[in-house]
Design an enzyme around this catalytic site. Structure first.
Site, mmCIF file in Angstrom:
data_model
loop_
_atom_site.group_PDB
_atom_site.id
_atom_site.type_symbol
_atom_site.label_atom_id
_atom_site.label_comp_id
_atom_site.label_asym_id
_atom_site.label_seq_id
_atom_site.Cartn_x
_atom_site.Cartn_y
_atom_site.Cartn_z
ATOM 1 N N THR B 38 0.822 -1.209 0.000
ATOM 2 C CA THR B 38 0.000 0.000 0.000
ATOM 3 C C THR B 38 0.861 1.267 0.000
ATOM 4 O O THR B 38 0.412 2.318 -0.426
ATOM 5 C CB THR B 38 -0.928 0.049 1.231
ATOM 6 O OG1 THR B 38 -0.156 -0.233 2.395
ATOM 7 C CG2 THR B 38 -2.049 -0.975 1.106
ATOM 8 N N SER B 139 3.437 -18.276 9.586
ATOM 9 C CA SER B 139 4.180 -17.896 10.787
ATOM 10 C C SER B 139 4.296 -19.100 11.702
ATOM 11 O O SER B 139 3.419 -19.976 11.710
ATOM 12 C CB SER B 139 3.448 -16.785 11.525
ATOM 13 O OG SER B 139 4.008 -16.623 12.822
ATOM 14 N N TYR B 152 -4.870 -13.876 14.322
ATOM 15 C CA TYR B 152 -3.670 -13.998 13.479
ATOM 16 C C TYR B 152 -3.260 -15.466 13.320
ATOM 17 O O TYR B 152 -2.975 -15.925 12.211
ATOM 18 C CB TYR B 152 -2.541 -13.188 14.126
ATOM 19 C CG TYR B 152 -1.252 -13.153 13.342
ATOM 20 C CD1 TYR B 152 -1.135 -12.350 12.202
ATOM 21 C CD2 TYR B 152 -0.145 -13.896 13.739
ATOM 22 C CE1 TYR B 152 0.056 -12.300 11.484
ATOM 23 C CE2 TYR B 152 1.050 -13.846 13.027
ATOM 24 C CZ TYR B 152 1.141 -13.044 11.908
ATOM 25 O OH TYR B 152 2.317 -13.004 11.199
ATOM 26 N N CYS B 153 -3.248 -16.203 14.428
ATOM 27 C CA CYS B 153 -2.836 -17.605 14.359
ATOM 28 C C CYS B 153 -3.822 -18.424 13.521
ATOM 29 O O CYS B 153 -3.419 -19.320 12.775
ATOM 30 C CB CYS B 153 -2.702 -18.208 15.758
ATOM 31 S SG CYS B 153 -1.380 -17.445 16.717
ATOM 32 N N ALA B 154 -5.106 -18.108 13.644
ATOM 33 C CA ALA B 154 -6.092 -18.813 12.822
ATOM 34 C C ALA B 154 -5.846 -18.533 11.340
ATOM 35 O O ALA B 154 -5.910 -19.438 10.500
ATOM 36 C CB ALA B 154 -7.508 -18.386 13.205
ATOM 37 N N SER B 155 -5.534 -17.278 11.015
ATOM 38 C CA SER B 155 -5.303 -16.940 9.602
ATOM 39 C C SER B 155 -4.061 -17.645 9.079
ATOM 40 O O SER B 155 -4.028 -18.115 7.941
ATOM 41 C CB SER B 155 -5.185 -15.418 9.418
ATOM 42 O OG SER B 155 -3.947 -14.935 9.905
ATOM 43 N N LYS B 156 -3.034 -17.736 9.919
ATOM 44 C CA LYS B 156 -1.776 -18.336 9.472
ATOM 45 C C LYS B 156 -1.895 -19.861 9.390
ATOM 46 O O LYS B 156 -1.318 -20.484 8.499
ATOM 47 C CB LYS B 156 -0.634 -17.910 10.395
ATOM 48 C CG LYS B 156 -0.313 -16.413 10.310
ATOM 49 C CD LYS B 156 0.148 -16.042 8.907
ATOM 50 C CE LYS B 156 0.451 -14.574 8.722
ATOM 51 N NZ LYS B 156 0.954 -14.248 7.374
ATOM 52 N N ILE B 185 11.546 -12.446 13.593
ATOM 53 C CA ILE B 185 12.425 -11.805 12.615
ATOM 54 C C ILE B 185 12.638 -10.355 13.044
ATOM 55 O O ILE B 185 11.693 -9.674 13.463
ATOM 56 C CB ILE B 185 11.786 -11.849 11.210
ATOM 57 C CG1 ILE B 185 11.467 -13.292 10.806
ATOM 58 C CG2 ILE B 185 12.694 -11.181 10.179
ATOM 59 C CD1 ILE B 185 12.639 -14.240 10.745
#
Lengths: 77, 245
Positions: B38, B139, B152-156, B185
């Site tokens: 973006t 991730s 986030y963990c569900a998406s990854k 990282i």
């Protein structure tokens, strides 16, 4: 118009690697010509390109035989 | 080994630490790279550092129509895409009990939904060409879980399941789909962590250091290469040993 079947045949022979004489209008892509679901998707893509048409997803599901494809294509070109 | 001469790649989230490192490494390996994100200014700065041909195509991944059009725009510039690196992602960290629907939906839509849309738009051409490389940046927490990151963990984790299923669907057409799971990282986000938290973090990493963008980029170059043709449906963990799974 009359060569639609011939053009369809050629695409099917090339894509599915089958003998030309097996590709008759009544032949089912899956049962007779050994196509899997991914082959069907690719065949439809090839038809769309060859005949410069759009084949909607719901129509794709109804194309089971070589004849189905020819009928649909003839109606839309 | 691992040269990408003549290949084309689209990298999303290319203005970030990991994304820019991946773009750079693909370019160094010889690929033409389209950088998406973006922040146009930052993308142009990254593009300017690449040794090979590159282009910038901005895209807001929260807009499904924009995502659907992204691959076509990229292909207008560099030609048919050989490599997709779906790297863009966001976090909206909250304990589940405080999480709002928007926090959930934004993260799932941008991280997982855009991976679905983007992959769908490139895989058709790849099938025709009998070659393609889909690489999803997931991730370590998609596998281990992490408090405060249910969304986030569900998406990854979702990206990993998606990648495995896709890999099975398209393997016979010369297309591989793999995920890379970075650990911690070094980034502007980890730079600002308090010293105490940093040292406790490092205590969990056998390698004794945070990862660099380049560590992830090297994995991406490998998975994008012809040499990795027989590797598909895998999740490559690059985490200094912090989770061995």
């Amino acid at each position: 118009m009359s060569d639609v079947l011939e053009r369809v045949k050629k695409i099917v022979v090339d894509n599915l690697d089958v003998e030309g004489d097996k590709v008759v209008e009544s032949a089912s892509f899956i049962d007779d010509l050994g196509a899997d679901s991914l082959d069907l998707v690719e065949l439809v893509m090839a038809f769309e390109e060859e005949f410069n048409i759009e084949i909607p997803d719901d129509v794709q599901e109804s194309i089971r035989t070589v004849g189905d494809a020819v009928t649909h294509i003839k109606a839309h070109i | 080994m691992f040269t990408l001469t003549g290949r084309t790649a689209l990298v999303t989230g290319a203005s970030g630490g990991i994304g820019s490192a991946i773009a750079k490494a693909l370019s160094e390996a010889g690929a033409k790279v389209v950088l998406s994100g973006t922040r146009e200014g930052v993308l142009n700065e990254v593009a300017a550092t690449l040794p090979g041909e590159s282009a910038v195509v901005t895209c807001n991944l929260s807009d499904p129509e924009a995502v659907d059009g992204l691959a076509a725009k990229a292909e207008e510039v560099v030609g048919p895409l050989d490599i997709l690196v779906a790297n863009a992602g966001i976090t909206r960290d909250k304990l589940l009990m405080q999480m709002k629907d928007d926090d959930w939906n934004d993260v799932i839509n941008i991280n997982l939904g855009s991976y679905y849309r983007l992959t769908k738009s490139v895989v058709r051409g790849m099938m025709k060409r009998r070659h393609g490389r889909i690489i999803g940046i997931t991730s370590v927490v998609g596998v281990t879980g992490n408090p405060g990151q249910t969304n986030y963990c569900a998406s990854k984790a979702g990206m990993i399941g998606f990648t495995k299923s896709l890999a099975q669907e398209v393997a016979s057409r010369g297309i591989t789909a793999n995920a890379i799971a970075p650990g911690f990282i070094e980034s502007p986000m980890t730079d600002v962590l308090p010293e105490a938290q940093k040292s406790s973090l490092l205590g969990r990493i056998p390698a004794g250091r945070l990862g660099q963008g380049g560590d992830i980029a090297a994995a991406a170059v490998y998975l994008a290469s012809d040499e990795a043709a027989y590797v598909t449906g895998q999740t490559l963990h690059v985490n200094g040993g912090m989770a061995m799974i």
